[in-house]
Scaffold this active site. Structure first.
Site, PDB file in Angstrom:
ATOM      1  N   ASP A 114       0.866  -1.165   0.000  1.00 57.08           N
ATOM      2  CA  ASP A 114       0.000   0.000   0.000  1.00 57.08           C
ATOM      3  C   ASP A 114       0.909   1.224   0.000  1.00 57.08           C
ATOM      4  O   ASP A 114       2.129   1.108   0.204  1.00 57.08           O
ATOM      5  CB  ASP A 114      -0.892  -0.031   1.245  1.00 57.08           C
ATOM      6  N   ASP A 116      -0.085   4.938   1.398  1.00 52.82           N
ATOM      7  CA  ASP A 116      -0.228   5.801   2.571  1.00 52.82           C
ATOM      8  C   ASP A 116       0.046   5.042   3.866  1.00 52.82           C
ATOM      9  O   ASP A 116      -0.552   3.991   4.127  1.00 52.82           O
ATOM     10  CB  ASP A 116      -1.640   6.399   2.624  1.00 52.82           C
ATOM     11  N   ALA A 255     -17.429  14.201   5.871  1.00 53.60           N
ATOM     12  CA  ALA A 255     -16.445  15.276   5.757  1.00 53.60           C
ATOM     13  C   ALA A 255     -15.038  14.717   5.610  1.00 53.60           C
ATOM     14  O   ALA A 255     -14.245  15.204   4.783  1.00 53.60           O
ATOM     15  CB  ALA A 255     -16.530  16.193   6.977  1.00 53.60           C
ATOM     16  N   VAL A 259     -12.523  15.056   2.295  1.00 56.53           N
ATOM     17  CA  VAL A 259     -11.150  15.568   2.347  1.00 56.53           C
ATOM     18  C   VAL A 259     -10.223  14.687   1.515  1.00 56.53           C
ATOM     19  O   VAL A 259      -9.333  15.181   0.819  1.00 56.53           O
ATOM     20  CB  VAL A 259     -10.674  15.650   3.810  1.00 56.53           C
ATOM     21  N   HIS A 260     -10.448  13.372   1.565  1.00 57.03           N
ATOM     22  CA  HIS A 260      -9.591  12.445   0.820  1.00 57.03           C
ATOM     23  C   HIS A 260      -9.983  12.381  -0.655  1.00 57.03           C
ATOM     24  O   HIS A 260      -9.130  12.501  -1.543  1.00 57.03           O
ATOM     25  CB  HIS A 260      -9.665  11.051   1.437  1.00 57.03           C
ATOM     26  N   ASP A 397      -1.510  -0.753   6.152  1.00 62.07           N
ATOM     27  CA  ASP A 397      -1.739  -0.257   7.512  1.00 62.07           C
ATOM     28  C   ASP A 397      -3.169  -0.449   7.977  1.00 62.07           C
ATOM     29  O   ASP A 397      -3.431  -0.416   9.181  1.00 62.07           O
ATOM     30  CB  ASP A 397      -1.383   1.232   7.596  1.00 62.07           C
TER      31      ASP A 397
END
Length: 552
Positions: A114, A116, A255, A259-260, A397
């Site tokens: 992955d 992030d 929200a 944002v992502h 993660d």
């Protein structure tokens, strides 16, 4: 312990979104109390029999209490000085790889990652950025009061692995058995007492009906989400306004997702990468070592390519030459994969044009090292690569979005948990081990006390001793908790020394876990990673024996 692990493997699963009562969906944490009580039936029977015999004999009770009192006083004398043997105990490696299922690295031919919080290391500033952007969206788009713009992210408040109750608005930490941590349940930013928890839930144990309303906050981005949830609930409480806790969750979650998905967080990170990204030369060394050993590498991320490209360029600009590209390290690069649906859907792959920012319409029936691919699914991925499950290991993660799908599909899995490094460092400290051993011996004395004295036969001396033992135990608990996080304590353990619900998910979905991928550099590529034979709790956790405080 092996029997316990076999039981865990049969337990129903748990999703990031919520608990579910059905085995086909997402399950509640299995209760092992029934198993434990059966396993200790003979012991319990003998204990009850002994108590029944000795209970009417006040002299025998007084004598037993006197002995417990003497041992407690002698132990307290030893509490004043850390035993020399404590300093000689082995310390766990903060950069170690910890094993839930045996893993032969020489059998692994394919390494997947992955992006992030796996390949990319972020500073603590990122949580504040996500929190502020989500807060602004709630005020500007959802019409939350302007005063909410004054909220600030509190890095000392949340930990990973918490649960939010959409019906009642509580943010809580659960233990391995699905019970609420007595000192880890908050309504807004106010900690609830044990009585308030029992009044609200009837019991500390979360039943299946109640579990349906719980939402797990399991990935590293959930720090900002947990803090914003608590702050919004606290606002409504302070303002004495009626509110529905499920609306708070829906709005905060929307929200955070905005944002992502909108790219706000991505643009913020790339606009100031020195503030948010942490450079790490060991990562490139690890990836190149794998390539030199003939391993196949692939990148599978939900992030868009331009964000990954900008981040990887920054992370490796000091080690790559002008003509080099980070993509040369990977045999396959897949962005916007839409995990966890990637593992169960039938979405086709599409080739992405990095120059024009467009997707091709031609069918993808082969992967090329110099190309980037979007979307796709596990079924097509395996058909194209011909990579077999057991020879593939995937690093991620998020225990649900990243690792649950691969784990069920036969891949080996490695959880990247950045908090692990700090928590092991704390557990290695003599001050922590001292409090831990202190806690264990008091637990033993309390167990003997309750086995000796029935409620109806407790004298004033008995009650005084019980109060002292409980007070000393609570002090040790609080001291250990404060070393990790003042609100919720350790990520992997509860205040009572049991594994947390987050630890349960690691057991279930991660074959191995470590703080960052490059920790594998400390192990030969042909190493055999074995489960420790003497696991008490998590493989990285050492239980300090109370025998260190025993007096002759």
């Amino acid at each position: 312990m092996s029997s316990l692990r076999r039981i865990l493997l049969l337990a129903p699963s748990i999703s990031r979104g919520r608990f579910s009562a059905s085995g086909s969906g997402n399950g509640l944490l299995p209760s092992l109390r029934g198993y434990c009580s059966v396993a200790s039936a003979d012991t319990a029977s003998n204990l009850v029999e002994n108590c029944a015999i000795s209970a009417p004999d006040d002299f025998a009770v007084d004598d037993a209490i006197s002995r417990i009192r003497d041992e407690f006083e002698m132990a307290r004398e030893r509490f004043l000085k850390i035993p020399d043997t404590l300093k000689g105990m082995p310390k766990m490696n903060p950069q170690g790889i910890y094993v839930n299922k045996n893993l032969r690295l020489d059998n692994i031919q394919v390494y997947g990652f992955d992006y992030d919080y796996t390949l990319a290391h972020y500073s603590s500033n990122l949580q504040s950025l996500i929190y502020d952007l989500a807060k602004q969206h709630m005020v500007n788009e959802f019409r939350y009061p302007e005063i909410c713009m004054q909220f600030k992210y509190d890095p000392t408040f949340p930990i990973r692995g918490l649960y939010y109750d959409r019906q009642k608005g509580c943010l809580m930490k659960l233990d391995f058995f699905g019970s609420i941590e007595p000192d880890g349940c908050y309504f807004g930013r106010r900690k609830l007492s044990r009585k308030e928890i029992e009044d609200m839930y009837g019991t500390r144990h979360i039943g299946r009906d109640q579990a349906r309303g719980l939402v797990g906050l399991m990935d590293f981005f959930c720090f900002s989400e947990a803090c914003l949830l608590a702050d919004m609930v606290q606002y409504f409480v302070d303002a004495k306004l009626e509110f529905d806790a499920s609306y708070i969750y829906n709005d905060v979650n929307r929200a955070i997702q905005h944002v992502h998905r909108s790219g706000l967080a991505h643009r913020g990170i790339l606009s100031d990468p020195h503030r948010y990204l942490v450079k790490n030369g060991q990562l490139l060394r690890f990836l190149r070592m794998l390539k030199d050993k003939g391993k196949k590498l692939f990148l599978l991320t939900n992030s868009p390519y331009h964000f990954v490209d900008g981040g990887m360029r920054f992370l490796m600009e000091d080690t790559f030459g002008v003509k080099d590209s980070w993509r040369e390290l990977f045999d396959v690069v897949i962005a916007k994969a839409n995990k966890p649906e990637f593992y169960t859907s039938d979405h086709p792959f599409r080739c992405y044009d990095t120059e024009r920012d467009t997707l091709a319409f031609t069918k993808v029936d082969a992967f090329h090292p110099n190309k980037v691919y979007y979307h796709g699914c596990l079924k097509s991925f395996l058909q194209i690569t011909k990579w077999h499950g057991p020879e593939v290991i995937y690093f991620g993660d998020h225990l649900f979005s990243d690792l649950r799908g691969p784990s069920k599909s036969g891949w080996r899995t490695a959880a990247i948990i950045h908090e692990l490094e700090r928590e092991i460092q704390i557990q290695n400290e003599d001050s922590y081990r001292f409090e831990q051993a202190k806690f264990h011996i008091i637990q033993e004395l309390l167990g003997r006390y309750h086995a000796t004295v029935a409620n109806s036969h407790r004298s004033e001396a008995c009650r005084a001793l019980l109060e002292e033992l409980n007070r000393e135990r609570q002090k040790a608990r609080q001291t250990m908790k404060q070393m990790f996080n003042t609100s919720f304590g350790a990520t992997f353990l509860t205040d009572t020394g049991q594994e947390s619900a987050f630890s349960y998910h690691i057991h279930r979905y991660a074959d191995v876990y470590t703080s960052k991928p490059e920790n594998f550099l400390f192990y030969p590529p042909e190493a055999w990673l074995h489960v420790p034979y003497d696991i008490k709790i998590m493989p990285h956790h050492v239980k300090v024996p109370s025998s260190l405080f025993k007096t002759e």
